[in-house]
Enzyme design. Sequence first.
Site, short mmCIF file in Angstrom:
data_model
loop_
_atom_site.label_atom_id
_atom_site.label_comp_id
_atom_site.label_asym_id
_atom_site.label_seq_id
_atom_site.Cartn_x
_atom_site.Cartn_y
_atom_site.Cartn_z
N GLY A 12 -24.46 54.52 -10.61
CA GLY A 12 -24.25 55.58 -11.84
C GLY A 12 -24.49 54.61 -13.09
O GLY A 12 -24.45 53.63 -13.13
N ASN B 108 -10.47 65.41 -5.01
CA ASN B 108 -11.33 64.16 -4.31
C ASN B 108 -11.39 62.78 -4.98
O ASN B 108 -11.63 63.04 -6.15
CB ASN B 108 -12.69 64.70 -4.22
CG ASN B 108 -13.87 63.74 -3.66
OD1 ASN B 108 -13.38 62.68 -2.97
ND2 ASN B 108 -15.00 63.74 -4.15
N GLY C 31 -13.38 66.80 -8.33
CA GLY C 31 -13.79 67.68 -7.45
C GLY C 31 -12.64 68.18 -6.74
O GLY C 31 -11.80 67.41 -6.05
N ARG D 268 -19.36 57.66 -19.96
CA ARG D 268 -18.13 58.08 -20.68
C ARG D 268 -17.40 56.74 -21.17
O ARG D 268 -16.48 56.97 -21.96
CB ARG D 268 -17.18 58.83 -19.89
CG ARG D 268 -17.51 60.19 -19.53
CD ARG D 268 -16.91 61.14 -18.52
NE ARG D 268 -17.42 60.55 -17.35
CZ ARG D 268 -17.16 61.21 -15.99
NH1 ARG D 268 -16.20 61.86 -16.13
NH2 ARG D 268 -17.64 60.95 -15.13
N ASN E 159 2.34 5.05 -26.70
CA ASN E 159 2.92 5.75 -27.78
C ASN E 159 1.56 6.26 -28.74
O ASN E 159 0.98 5.24 -29.45
CB ASN E 159 3.81 4.92 -28.59
CG ASN E 159 4.51 5.82 -29.59
OD1 ASN E 159 5.42 6.74 -29.39
ND2 ASN E 159 4.14 5.81 -31.02
N TYR F 212 -17.22 11.44 -31.53
CA TYR F 212 -18.51 12.10 -31.56
C TYR F 212 -19.35 11.40 -32.79
O TYR F 212 -18.60 11.37 -33.84
CB TYR F 212 -18.43 13.56 -31.79
CG TYR F 212 -19.75 14.36 -31.88
CD1 TYR F 212 -20.60 14.37 -31.04
CD2 TYR F 212 -19.84 15.08 -32.88
CE1 TYR F 212 -21.85 14.93 -30.75
CE2 TYR F 212 -20.98 16.02 -32.96
CZ TYR F 212 -22.09 15.90 -32.02
OH TYR F 212 -23.11 16.71 -32.07
N GLN G 49 -30.85 51.94 -5.81
CA GLN G 49 -31.17 53.32 -5.94
C GLN G 49 -32.10 53.42 -7.21
O GLN G 49 -31.75 53.07 -8.35
CB GLN G 49 -30.09 54.12 -6.22
CG GLN G 49 -29.92 55.67 -6.48
CD GLN G 49 -28.96 56.26 -7.14
OE1 GLN G 49 -28.00 55.91 -7.46
NE2 GLN G 49 -28.76 57.57 -6.45
N ARG H 173 -7.10 21.09 -23.35
CA ARG H 173 -8.39 22.02 -22.77
C ARG H 173 -9.60 21.27 -22.11
O ARG H 173 -9.40 19.99 -21.96
CB ARG H 173 -8.94 22.63 -23.91
CG ARG H 173 -9.62 21.63 -24.83
CD ARG H 173 -10.30 22.44 -26.13
NE ARG H 173 -10.92 21.60 -27.19
CZ ARG H 173 -11.84 21.25 -27.39
NH1 ARG H 173 -13.04 21.57 -26.57
NH2 ARG H 173 -12.49 20.17 -28.21
N TYR I 114 -5.98 14.01 -32.19
CA TYR I 114 -6.98 14.62 -31.78
C TYR I 114 -7.37 13.61 -30.59
O TYR I 114 -7.82 12.53 -30.97
CB TYR I 114 -8.11 15.08 -32.33
CG TYR I 114 -9.34 15.25 -31.40
CD1 TYR I 114 -9.19 16.68 -30.52
CD2 TYR I 114 -10.61 14.43 -31.52
CE1 TYR I 114 -10.54 16.63 -29.71
CE2 TYR I 114 -11.65 14.97 -30.80
CZ TYR I 114 -11.34 15.83 -29.91
OH TYR I 114 -12.57 16.13 -28.80
#
Length: 453
Positions: free
Chosen positions: A10, A168, A138, A14, A375, A385, A72, A331, A364
Site C-alpha cells: 500500500g 476487521n 471495515g 495518511r 591519571n 587528527y 505488486q 562513543r 578529549y
Amino acid sequence: MIAGVVLAGGVGERMNSSIPKLFHNLLGKPIIRYVLENLSGLALNKIIIVVKSDLKEKFQYTCGDDFVYVVQDKPLGSGDALKRAIPELENFSTVLVVNGDAPLITTEILESLISSHNADNVSATVLSTVIDDPMHYGRVVKDELGNVIRIVEAKDATEREKNIKEVNTGAYCFSVDDLRLVIDRMTNNNAQGEYYITQLIEILSSMGKRVNSYITDLGSLALGINSRFDLSLAIEKLLTEKMEELMHGGVTIVSPENTYIEPDVRVGRDTVIEPFSVLKGNTVIGENCTIGPSSYLLNDDIGDRCEVFYSVVKNSKIESDVRVGPFAHIRDGAIIKSNAAIGDFVEVKKSIIGSHTKAMHHSYLGDADIGERVNIGAGVITCNYDGKNKHKTIIEDGAFIGSNTNLIAPITVGRGAVTGAGAVVTKDVEPDTIVVGVPARILRKKEEGGKGE
Ligand code: UD1
Ligand code: CA
C-alpha cells in the site's frame, strides 16, 4: 503447512510523508520489523511479503533474506496484493494474512487466531475487535448464527452497517484451497475502486463456506498505523509494556512517563532508571546501576554497579563499578574498564580506558589506548587528527598526564611517566620520565621506584 503473507504494497498516504509508511521509526525499528518479528514467533513454514516494485530492494535491505518478496506492480488493493502471493502457496493448506501496518498484533494473538481457525475447521477466520467508534474501519457483518457473511468498508456501508462495532483488524486465516476458488472472483466496483481482500469473505460465505471471526480485546490498537497519531499511540503502548516488563524484572523506573526505553533493551535487577533517560537499541545494563537522570544510551553494554549521570554513551562497553558524568560523551566502540571514572565534559571516542584510570574533567580522549591507574588531568587532549588521518595515543599503566597536556599522536607515554601541566608532547616519552614544556623536553628521570612529582 502454514504460510504467512504480509500485505505491504500500500501507499500509506495518511502519514503525509516522503518516507514509506512501514519504514517509519517505531521505538528504534521500522514498523514492518515488528510485524515480521511477531510472525517469526509462529511456526510458519514460509513468510511472504507483498511489496511495491520500487520498494523491493529497500524491504530486502531492511528485513533480510528470511522472507520471500513478491511484487505488486500497481496498488490495486489489498485483495490484489494477496493474489500476487498465491503462486507462492503451493503445498500449503492454511495461510495467515496480516496487514504490514499492524505492529501491535502480537504473536500470541496470531497464535490464538490460528488455533481458533483450526479448531472450528472453517474456510476463513477474521481477526476482529470491538470498538466504540468504528470510524473508517471495515465492519464485520454476521448472520443470526454468528457466522461472518461479509466485511463492509465504511465507505460502502449502509447506515445500519455503520453502527456495527465489531471491526476487521486486517488479519485473517484462509484455507488455501478455498482461497484459490475465489481469488479470481474479486471485483473493484466499490467506493475506492480497489480489489478488497475483504470481498473474499463475502464470496466464500455466499458459496456456503463458513467464516468465523476471532475477537481480540486489543481494540483500536489492533487496527494498524495509518496516521502520525496512530504511530504515537503505538509508541505509547509499547513503551508502557516495556517499562512494566522491566519493573516486573526488578528495575526501578522513577518516572515512567518521563523515560524512554526501546523494546530490545535489557536491564538487570535493582538498577534504578532516573527521569529523562533514553535507553535505545540493544543496550544491556547490569545490576545495581544508576542510570540518569538525563542519560542517553544507545547500543551499550554496561556492567554492574555503574553510575551514568547526565551523560551520553553510544555503541560502547562499560565494565563494572564505573562512574560516568555528569556531561560525559562516550562513543564509537569505547571500552571503559572496571573501576574507571569518566568525569564532566570528558569525551571518549574509540578508546580503551584501563581499570582504575580517572579522567575527571574537560578532556578529549580519541583513538587512545590507556592503561590501568592512569591519571588524566583536567583539559588533556589527544591530538589524534592531523587533518588527513587519525593516529593512536598509547598511555601505559600508572602514567600521570598533567593538566592541559596535548598529546600529538601517534605517540606513546611510557609506564609511570609524567607530563607537566600545559606540556605539548610531540615525541614518545620513556617510562618513568618526566617531561615538561612546549614542545615537551625531558626534565629528568624519576628516581628508582619513586613517583616523581
Ligand atoms: C483495511 C481493511 C479494513 C480494516 C483495516 C484495518 C481492506 C479493503 N480493508 O483497511 O477492513 O478495518 O484494514 O486496519 O483491506 N495493500 C497492498 N496493496 C494495495 C493496497 C493495500 O499491499 O494495493 C496493503 C497495505 O499495505 C496494508 C493492507 O493492504 O497493509 C491494507 O490496506 P489499507 O489501504 O491500509 O486498508 P485500510 O483502509 O487500512
Ligand atoms: Ca491500514
